[in-house]
Design a protein around this motif. Structure first.
Motif, PDB file in Angstrom:
ATOM      1  N   ASP A   1     120.554  58.270 -43.787  1.00 41.68           N
ATOM      2  CA  ASP A   1     121.443  58.786 -42.735  1.00 41.68           C
ATOM      3  C   ASP A   1     120.913  58.431 -41.360  1.00 41.68           C
ATOM      4  OD1 ASP A   1     122.290  61.910 -44.433  1.00 41.68           O
ATOM      5  OD2 ASP A   1     123.002  59.851 -44.667  1.00 41.68           O
TER       6      ASP A   1
ATOM      7  N   ASN B   1     122.686  55.921 -38.132  1.00 44.40           N
ATOM      8  CA  ASN B   1     122.991  56.331 -36.772  1.00 44.40           C
ATOM      9  C   ASN B   1     122.995  55.095 -35.883  1.00 44.40           C
ATOM     10  OD1 ASN B   1     123.203  57.568 -34.312  1.00 44.40           O
ATOM     11  ND2 ASN B   1     121.183  58.526 -34.340  1.00 44.40           N
ATOM     12  N   PRO B   2     124.133  54.814 -35.226  1.00 43.41           N
ATOM     13  CA  PRO B   2     124.177  53.564 -34.469  1.00 43.41           C
ATOM     14  C   PRO B   2     123.219  53.530 -33.294  1.00 43.41           C
ATOM     15  CG  PRO B   2     126.147  54.858 -34.081  1.00 43.41           C
ATOM     16  CD  PRO B   2     125.411  55.523 -35.175  1.00 43.41           C
ATOM     17  N   PHE B   3     122.752  54.702 -32.838  1.00 42.02           N
ATOM     18  CA  PHE B   3     121.828  54.713 -31.717  1.00 42.02           C
ATOM     19  C   PHE B   3     120.378  54.546 -32.150  1.00 42.02           C
ATOM     20  CE2 PHE B   3     124.734  55.486 -28.423  1.00 42.02           C
ATOM     21  CZ  PHE B   3     125.718  56.322 -28.899  1.00 42.02           C
TER      22      PHE B   3
ATOM     23  N   GLY C   1     130.386  52.573 -34.808  1.00 41.84           N
ATOM     24  CA  GLY C   1     129.103  52.841 -34.170  1.00 41.84           C
ATOM     25  C   GLY C   1     128.540  51.614 -33.480  1.00 41.84           C
TER      26      GLY C   1
ATOM     27  N   PHE D   1     126.753  60.601 -39.514  1.00 41.12           N
ATOM     28  CA  PHE D   1     125.377  60.120 -39.295  1.00 41.12           C
ATOM     29  C   PHE D   1     125.034  59.894 -37.838  1.00 41.12           C
ATOM     30  CE2 PHE D   1     125.862  59.509 -43.616  1.00 41.12           C
ATOM     31  CZ  PHE D   1     126.695  58.442 -43.923  1.00 41.12           C
ATOM     32  N   VAL D   2     125.925  60.195 -36.894  1.00 32.23           N
ATOM     33  CA  VAL D   2     125.615  59.854 -35.510  1.00 32.23           C
ATOM     34  C   VAL D   2     124.915  61.017 -34.836  1.00 32.23           C
ATOM     35  CG1 VAL D   2     126.577  59.233 -33.292  1.00 32.23           C
ATOM     36  CG2 VAL D   2     127.572  58.312 -35.349  1.00 32.23           C
ATOM     37  N   GLU D   3     123.856  60.711 -34.105  1.00 31.69           N
ATOM     38  CA  GLU D   3     123.236  61.717 -33.254  1.00 31.69           C
ATOM     39  C   GLU D   3     123.091  61.100 -31.880  1.00 31.69           C
ATOM     40  OE1 GLU D   3     119.736  63.563 -34.731  1.00 31.69           O
ATOM     41  OE2 GLU D   3     120.589  63.840 -36.716  1.00 31.69           O
ATOM     42  N   LEU D   4     123.664  61.743 -30.892  1.00 29.44           N
ATOM     43  CA  LEU D   4     123.620  61.198 -29.544  1.00 29.44           C
ATOM     44  C   LEU D   4     122.208  61.329 -28.983  1.00 29.44           C
ATOM     45  CD1 LEU D   4     126.686  62.350 -27.422  1.00 29.44           C
ATOM     46  CD2 LEU D   4     126.148  60.080 -28.239  1.00 29.44           C
ATOM     47  N   PRO D   5     121.638  60.246 -28.491  1.00 29.04           N
ATOM     48  CA  PRO D   5     120.340  60.397 -27.832  1.00 29.04           C
ATOM     49  C   PRO D   5     120.510  61.053 -26.466  1.00 29.04           C
ATOM     50  CG  PRO D   5     121.079  58.127 -27.734  1.00 29.04           C
ATOM     51  CD  PRO D   5     122.097  58.858 -28.527  1.00 29.04           C
TER      52      PRO D   5
ATOM     53  N   HIS E   1     122.376  59.596 -23.295  1.00 30.87           N
ATOM     54  CA  HIS E   1     123.818  59.356 -23.312  1.00 30.87           C
ATOM     55  C   HIS E   1     124.560  60.674 -23.407  1.00 30.87           C
ATOM     56  CE1 HIS E   1     123.621  55.043 -23.562  1.00 30.87           C
ATOM     57  NE2 HIS E   1     122.787  55.104 -24.565  1.00 30.87           N
TER      58      HIS E   1
ATOM     59  N   LEU F   1     128.431  60.741 -22.785  1.00 33.06           N
ATOM     60  CA  LEU F   1     129.260  59.793 -23.524  1.00 33.06           C
ATOM     61  C   LEU F   1     130.215  60.546 -24.427  1.00 33.06           C
ATOM     62  CD1 LEU F   1     129.621  56.768 -24.427  1.00 33.06           C
ATOM     63  CD2 LEU F   1     127.983  57.262 -26.203  1.00 33.06           C
TER      64      LEU F   1
ATOM     65  N   TYR G   1     131.912  60.016 -27.469  1.00 32.70           N
ATOM     66  CA  TYR G   1     131.764  58.990 -28.505  1.00 32.70           C
ATOM     67  C   TYR G   1     133.105  58.597 -29.124  1.00 32.70           C
ATOM     68  CZ  TYR G   1     129.703  56.753 -32.601  1.00 32.70           C
ATOM     69  OH  TYR G   1     129.346  55.866 -33.568  1.00 32.70           O
TER      70      TYR G   1
END
Lengths: 219, 189
Positions: free
Chosen positions: A189, A193-195, B24, B115-119, B122, B125, B127
């Motif tokens: 997972d 994450n694209p970041f 993403g 699965f996305v976690e914003l750093p 950002h 943003l 998303y």
């Protein structure tokens, strides 16, 4: 280095025995004397034994992406521990060779157990003064806990190492496998994450929570 | 290449993770190119708008819903038919304003942000801003001008994702004022 005491049971008068027990209890150690007169002091475990003490994720270039250990321990020691277990991992990978190339993931199992020793100077002094009544000075090293390490390698050569405290019941193979599977899933997972850039240290909150759930509760 | 036969059948199955990863990659590349969250949000909205003006045709052909009588019906169609058809989720329609021209779509899960976690760098943003653009573009093609924005986002720590839609006005038939102008068959009001 664990020395044998040269006298018969009873070792102390009742008074000093109970005092020793109390003192050790305060430091979080339990005390057991066996009939063979070897004193072994184990860490008094007040928590669930099915937990890891240190979890590490290592990239294919052999640098750590993530290391977390129980905070009361000396963290640097765990970094060294994980580093040395990498050697064993490499050995196992190369030993397997072509024969097991069709296996999807390599669960390496038990890498090797160690026994860790730690000397408690303040306790030694007190303990030795007790002993002095009966016999000469002995240096006592306290067997702190056993660490066993387990390894797991994926096809992309990312390695997971779990160090467990096995002073209590030893964990079954299935439980270790399921821990690795959970780790692998949450690692996947993180990769999605694209970041996240592959090669960065892992800073994902979801991954942290999975790892914390597996670690020993700091008492 | 005739695709008429596919219109009435089920949409082709695609791996959801590939879709999420594609989106993403798109967002991160935009972030690298523009380096400014506000600019990225605007670009996502523009891209969504271009998708929306085309997607509406596909939607009308597949779903064969008739003309909506009022904004409430529009909201129901968006939530129950459109979202279900394209993203596989059914948001709930809530928080109607007293005048009946504003409502919220509450999404329990957003397939774009698996699965996305914003750093931390950002934090402003949005998303999933592409979705706002899609809704805006699609409704503009059926002569409704709306304003769409995210009021809650799970990536920022809220429990649910909430899209707020506000009806601005009914438009006269005209060509879309997007980046590309295509000739279209105008549907009479």
């Amino acid at each position: 280095m664990l020395t044998r005491l040269k006298t018969q049971v009873p070792l102390f008068s009742m008074n000093s025995y109970t005092k020793l027990r109390e003192k050790l209890k305060l430091s979080g150690l339990s005390f057991a004397s066996t009939h063979s007169h070897v004193i072994r002091l184990g860490r008094h475990s007040r928590h669930n034994s099915k937990m890891a003490v240190c979890i590490a994720v290592i990239a294919k270039e052999n640098y750590p992406l993530f290391i977390r250990s129980v905070p009361i321990q000396n963290e640097l020691k765990f970094h060294y521990t994980v580093h040395t277990s990498l050697d064993v991992v490499e050995e196992k990978i190369s030993a397997v060779g072509k024969a097991m190339a069709d296996q999807r993931e390599l669960y390496l199992g038990l890498l090797y157990p160690t026994e860790d020793y730690k000397v408690y100077p303040h306790l030694i002094k007190w303990y030795v003064t007790c002993l002095h009544q009966f016999f000469s000075y002995q240096i006592v090293c306290i067997l702190l806990y056993r660490h066993t390490r387990y390894g797991y390698v994926t096809n992309s050569k990312v390695k997971f190492v779990i160090v467990v405290d096995s002073s209590n019941t030893s964990l079954r193979d299935n439980e270790i496998r399921s821990m690795f599977r959970k780790l692998h899933n949450s690692f996947t997972d993180v990769m999605c994450n694209p970041f996240y850039n592959p090669g960065d240290t892992i800073q994902s909150k979801a991954f942290d929570s999975i790892v914390s759930a597996m670690m020993v509760q700091a008492s | 290449m005739s695709r008429q036969s596919n219109r009435t059948t089920d949409s082709k199955k695609m791996n959801a993770e590939l879709f999420t990863l594609t989106y993403g990659a798109l967002v991160t590349q935009l972030c690298k190119d523009y380096e400014n969250d506000e600019e990225v949000n605007k670009q996502l909205d523009k891209m969504g708008y271009n998708i929306g003006v085309r997607l509406i045709e596909d939607f009308l052909a597949r779903s064969s819903v008739g003309r909506c009588q009022d904004f409430r019906e529009t909201a129901d169609v968006i939530a129950k038919v459109a979202f279900k058809m394209y993203l596989g989720i059914t948001p709930s329609v809530t928080n109607w304003s007293p005048a009946g021209d504003e409502f919220s779509l509450i999404l329990e899960s957003n397939p774009l942000v698996d699965f996305v976690e914003l750093p931390d760098n950002h934090s402003s943003l949005v998303y999933s801003n592409l979705l706002c653009g899609v809704l805006r573009g699609a409704l503009e093609m059926v002569q409704m001008a709306v304003e769409v924005k995210f009021s809650q986002d799970t990536l920022r720590g809220d429990n649910v994702t909430e899209i707020r839609m506000k009806f601005i006005k009914r438009m006269e038939e005209n060509l879309p004022a997007g980046d590309e102008v295509h000739s279209r068959i105008c549907v009479p009001c």
